[in-house]
Design a protein around this motif. Sequence first.
Motif, PDB file in Angstrom:
ATOM      1  N   TRP A   1      -2.478  10.286  -0.632  1.00 60.71           N
ATOM      2  CA  TRP A   1      -3.425  10.959   0.270  1.00 60.71           C
ATOM      3  C   TRP A   1      -2.834  10.928   1.665  1.00 60.71           C
ATOM      4  CZ3 TRP A   1      -5.910   9.603   4.797  1.00 60.71           C
ATOM      5  CH2 TRP A   1      -6.930  10.462   5.215  1.00 60.71           C
ATOM      6  N   PRO A   2      -2.986  11.960   2.428  1.00 62.91           N
ATOM      7  CA  PRO A   2      -3.819  13.147   2.254  1.00 62.91           C
ATOM      8  C   PRO A   2      -3.095  14.275   1.529  1.00 62.91           C
ATOM      9  CG  PRO A   2      -2.871  13.135   4.436  1.00 62.91           C
ATOM     10  CD  PRO A   2      -2.422  11.863   3.777  1.00 62.91           C
ATOM     11  N   ASP A   3      -3.860  15.318   1.222  1.00 64.72           N
ATOM     12  CA  ASP A   3      -3.288  16.523   0.638  1.00 64.72           C
ATOM     13  C   ASP A   3      -2.324  17.155   1.640  1.00 64.72           C
ATOM     14  OD1 ASP A   3      -3.551  19.719   0.156  1.00 64.72           O
ATOM     15  OD2 ASP A   3      -3.749  18.601  -1.726  1.00 64.72           O
TER      16      ASP A   3
ATOM     17  N   LEU B   1       0.835  -1.207   0.000  1.00 64.91           N
ATOM     18  CA  LEU B   1       0.000   0.000   0.000  1.00 64.91           C
ATOM     19  C   LEU B   1       0.867   1.254   0.000  1.00 64.91           C
ATOM     20  CD1 LEU B   1      -2.765  -1.081   2.557  1.00 64.91           C
ATOM     21  CD2 LEU B   1      -2.953  -0.958   0.062  1.00 64.91           C
ATOM     22  N   TYR B   2       1.976   1.192   0.743  1.00 68.43           N
ATOM     23  CA  TYR B   2       2.884   2.346   0.793  1.00 68.43           C
ATOM     24  C   TYR B   2       3.482   2.632  -0.583  1.00 68.43           C
ATOM     25  CZ  TYR B   2       7.380   4.691   1.353  1.00 68.43           C
ATOM     26  OH  TYR B   2       8.451   5.523   1.184  1.00 68.43           O
ATOM     27  N   VAL B   3       3.981   1.597  -1.255  1.00 66.96           N
ATOM     28  CA  VAL B   3       4.582   1.778  -2.579  1.00 66.96           C
ATOM     29  C   VAL B   3       3.554   2.323  -3.562  1.00 66.96           C
ATOM     30  CG1 VAL B   3       5.658   0.591  -4.524  1.00 66.96           C
ATOM     31  CG2 VAL B   3       6.333   0.005  -2.190  1.00 66.96           C
ATOM     32  N   CYS B   4       2.349   1.786  -3.513  1.00 68.59           N
ATOM     33  CA  CYS B   4       1.276   2.295  -4.387  1.00 68.59           C
ATOM     34  C   CYS B   4       0.985   3.757  -4.087  1.00 68.59           C
ATOM     35  CB  CYS B   4       0.012   1.461  -4.211  1.00 68.59           C
ATOM     36  SG  CYS B   4       0.144  -0.235  -4.809  1.00 68.59           S
ATOM     37  N   SER B   5       1.040   4.121  -2.812  1.00 65.94           N
ATOM     38  CA  SER B   5       0.720   5.494  -2.417  1.00 65.94           C
ATOM     39  C   SER B   5       1.751   6.491  -2.937  1.00 65.94           C
ATOM     40  CB  SER B   5       0.622   5.581  -0.894  1.00 65.94           C
ATOM     41  OG  SER B   5       0.368   6.906  -0.478  1.00 65.94           O
ATOM     42  N   VAL B   6       3.051   6.179  -2.749  1.00 64.49           N
ATOM     43  CA  VAL B   6       4.074   7.135  -3.175  1.00 64.49           C
ATOM     44  C   VAL B   6       4.167   7.221  -4.698  1.00 64.49           C
ATOM     45  CG1 VAL B   6       5.429   6.955  -1.062  1.00 64.49           C
ATOM     46  CG2 VAL B   6       5.881   5.364  -2.947  1.00 64.49           C
ATOM     47  N   VAL B   7       3.764   6.161  -5.398  1.00 65.31           N
ATOM     48  CA  VAL B   7       3.744   6.210  -6.865  1.00 65.31           C
ATOM     49  C   VAL B   7       2.507   6.950  -7.355  1.00 65.31           C
ATOM     50  CG1 VAL B   7       3.587   4.820  -8.966  1.00 65.31           C
ATOM     51  CG2 VAL B   7       5.128   4.118  -7.122  1.00 65.31           C
TER      52      VAL B   7
ATOM     53  N   SER C   1      -3.385  13.608   9.667  1.00 64.56           N
ATOM     54  CA  SER C   1      -2.182  13.534  10.502  1.00 64.56           C
ATOM     55  C   SER C   1      -1.830  12.082  10.825  1.00 64.56           C
ATOM     56  CB  SER C   1      -2.393  14.319  11.797  1.00 64.56           C
ATOM     57  OG  SER C   1      -2.642  15.687  11.511  1.00 64.56           O
ATOM     58  N   ILE C   2      -2.845  11.285  11.145  1.00 64.36           N
ATOM     59  CA  ILE C   2      -2.617   9.865  11.423  1.00 64.36           C
ATOM     60  C   ILE C   2      -2.079   9.154  10.177  1.00 64.36           C
ATOM     61  CG2 ILE C   2      -3.753   7.689  12.014  1.00 64.36           C
ATOM     62  CD1 ILE C   2      -5.663   9.295  13.777  1.00 64.36           C
ATOM     63  N   ALA C   3      -2.630   9.499   9.015  1.00 63.41           N
ATOM     64  CA  ALA C   3      -2.186   8.870   7.772  1.00 63.41           C
ATOM     65  C   ALA C   3      -0.716   9.196   7.481  1.00 63.41           C
ATOM     66  CB  ALA C   3      -3.063   9.323   6.612  1.00 63.41           C
ATOM     67  N   ARG C   4      -0.306  10.430   7.742  1.00 63.65           N
ATOM     68  CA  ARG C   4       1.082  10.810   7.495  1.00 63.65           C
ATOM     69  C   ARG C   4       2.032  10.070   8.427  1.00 63.65           C
ATOM     70  NH1 ARG C   4      -1.397  15.997   7.522  1.00 63.65           N
ATOM     71  NH2 ARG C   4      -1.776  16.729   5.389  1.00 63.65           N
ATOM     72  N   ILE C   5       1.644   9.953   9.691  1.00 62.92           N
ATOM     73  CA  ILE C   5       2.473   9.212  10.637  1.00 62.92           C
ATOM     74  C   ILE C   5       2.556   7.736  10.233  1.00 62.92           C
ATOM     75  CG2 ILE C   5       2.646   8.432  13.027  1.00 62.92           C
ATOM     76  CD1 ILE C   5       1.368  11.081  13.857  1.00 62.92           C
ATOM     77  N   ALA C   6       1.445   7.189   9.753  1.00 60.84           N
ATOM     78  CA  ALA C   6       1.430   5.796   9.292  1.00 60.84           C
ATOM     79  C   ALA C   6       2.362   5.616   8.095  1.00 60.84           C
ATOM     80  CB  ALA C   6       0.010   5.378   8.935  1.00 60.84           C
TER      81      ALA C   6
ATOM     82  N   VAL D   1      -0.123  11.350  -9.541  1.00 63.36           N
ATOM     83  CA  VAL D   1      -1.428  11.604 -10.159  1.00 63.36           C
ATOM     84  C   VAL D   1      -2.302  12.477  -9.269  1.00 63.36           C
ATOM     85  CG1 VAL D   1      -3.526  10.518 -11.051  1.00 63.36           C
ATOM     86  CG2 VAL D   1      -1.304   9.398 -11.376  1.00 63.36           C
ATOM     87  N   THR D   2      -2.236  12.267  -7.963  1.00 65.13           N
ATOM     88  CA  THR D   2      -3.180  12.930  -7.047  1.00 65.13           C
ATOM     89  C   THR D   2      -2.668  14.253  -6.482  1.00 65.13           C
ATOM     90  OG1 THR D   2      -2.291  11.696  -5.144  1.00 65.13           O
ATOM     91  CG2 THR D   2      -4.115  10.694  -6.367  1.00 65.13           C
ATOM     92  N   GLN D   3      -1.356  14.432  -6.395  1.00 59.35           N
ATOM     93  CA  GLN D   3      -0.818  15.650  -5.781  1.00 59.35           C
ATOM     94  C   GLN D   3      -0.455  16.671  -6.856  1.00 59.35           C
ATOM     95  OE1 GLN D   3      -0.950  16.265  -2.721  1.00 59.35           O
ATOM     96  NE2 GLN D   3      -0.854  14.342  -1.569  1.00 59.35           N
ATOM     97  N   HIS D   4      -0.998  17.868  -6.704  1.00 60.32           N
ATOM     98  CA  HIS D   4      -0.772  18.936  -7.680  1.00 60.32           C
ATOM     99  C   HIS D   4      -0.334  20.207  -6.956  1.00 60.32           C
ATOM    100  CE1 HIS D   4      -2.738  16.331 -10.620  1.00 60.32           C
ATOM    101  NE2 HIS D   4      -3.758  16.202  -9.772  1.00 60.32           N
ATOM    102  N   ASN D   5       0.101  21.185  -7.738  1.00 61.12           N
ATOM    103  CA  ASN D   5       0.501  22.496  -7.205  1.00 61.12           C
ATOM    104  C   ASN D   5       1.577  22.378  -6.116  1.00 61.12           C
ATOM    105  OD1 ASN D   5      -1.489  23.757  -8.850  1.00 61.12           O
ATOM    106  ND2 ASN D   5      -3.059  23.304  -7.302  1.00 61.12           N
ATOM    107  N   LEU D   6       2.569  21.554  -6.374  1.00 61.63           N
ATOM    108  CA  LEU D   6       3.668  21.380  -5.428  1.00 61.63           C
ATOM    109  C   LEU D   6       4.827  22.304  -5.801  1.00 61.63           C
ATOM    110  CD1 LEU D   6       3.792  17.471  -5.255  1.00 61.63           C
ATOM    111  CD2 LEU D   6       2.593  19.014  -3.708  1.00 61.63           C
TER     112      LEU D   6
END
Length: 414
Positions: free
Chosen positions: A188-190, A73-79, A199-204, A83-88
């Motif tokens: 996710w999250p933005d 799930l982590y590898v899928c998330s960072v890849v 916040s919990i998701a980022r720590i995870a 697609v999901t993160q914009h305006n960085l």
Amino acid sequence: MQSLKSLIGIPKTATKEIYTFETNAKISLFYNICAIVFFGFDTNFLFDDLKLPRKIVEICRIISNVFGLLILLYVCSVVAAFVTQHNLDMTRKAQMWLYGPSSLTLYAMYWNIVLRKNQIKKLTYTLVVVLRGMFTDDELEKEMIKKTWRFSYAFAFLLNGLFVSTGIVAGYVASTTNDTFTTMVPAWPDLNDHSLAASIARIAHYCVCYIFLMRIGCIYFVIAAIAIALQFQYGILCNYFHSLNSIFDEEGSHEEKEQKYEDAFVFGIKMHSLTLWCIDQTQVTCGVAFSAQFIANLMTLVAIMVKFMYMERTFGNYLTVFMFAGLVLSSAGIFMWNAGDVTFEATKLHTAMFHSGWHNCRRQASVRVRKMLTIAVRQAQDRVTIKGFGILELSYESYISVVKLAYSVFSVLA
């Protein structure tokens, strides 16, 4: 020219009796490394059982399966973040490139090693049991063990130092500014989401990233141990052939000494043939790992330089970047330096064969030995290399080339 394997009848595969052995220093080294790896992700690369309590094994298996799902799930998330993160900003984009493609590449390397674990078991058995049983050098063996642990400790220190420093810096920034706790850019999250769930998701993500790095580190331990063992195996072979000269200083008739020398030289050729088999198996089992490491290092170094150029100049950011760069450069070194040492040590073997004492043989014994020596020296002169992508020779020179290439790519992009 006729192959030495066909000449002396060496099989192309290691012996199948992989559980027949007596404990020695090399086995203890690989046992300890494989035990660490087993606790890391429930995969035994040793050719024997680790003799752990059944309850411990069951618990490790359950935990490993949960961690395996989280890592996927982590590898899928960072890849998927591409697609999901914009305006960085440029710092965040560099951070996204720092973890995304390299994580996917290292994940592929991890699975390749796991799927080839049975081949690795045969390879390590041949190295630490078969070849050691034929001849060993206690001093070189002690040095090999020390070098293996030095590399392992240094890499573990950098890996854990990076994790801790990244967490401390991100936590400090989140507590003193309006930024969120972001160590990598997930799907996710933005990055501007300040909710509790975010916040919990980022720590995870941060914790699972550490588990992922630990598993990759375990793979590095296994590959480094194999490469270092191969390097010292060539040193042991050289010492063996140098020692043959002393046969003619022993008591007995000259004919008996000639026969003993001839038998000992054939025995040395068998050891060399098995060593070449180990080199071939290392290329087969770890070739994808070498190639994946090259790609991951190149992308990560470029991303680090981009991040360094655009980041805020603070002590925490400097510490994180330098720790990350040290980890990447040392991980590349684990493969390339030790593979280069294998090539360097192998170049000494044909000289050791030539100075083994063949000139002491006379008449028909001299004719037989010189023919055998010619074939053996010719094969020992062939360059022994470990390659990435099947073409890139791993060595100190290629290590410098990777760093230079990364800087060249950065210069073009910048």
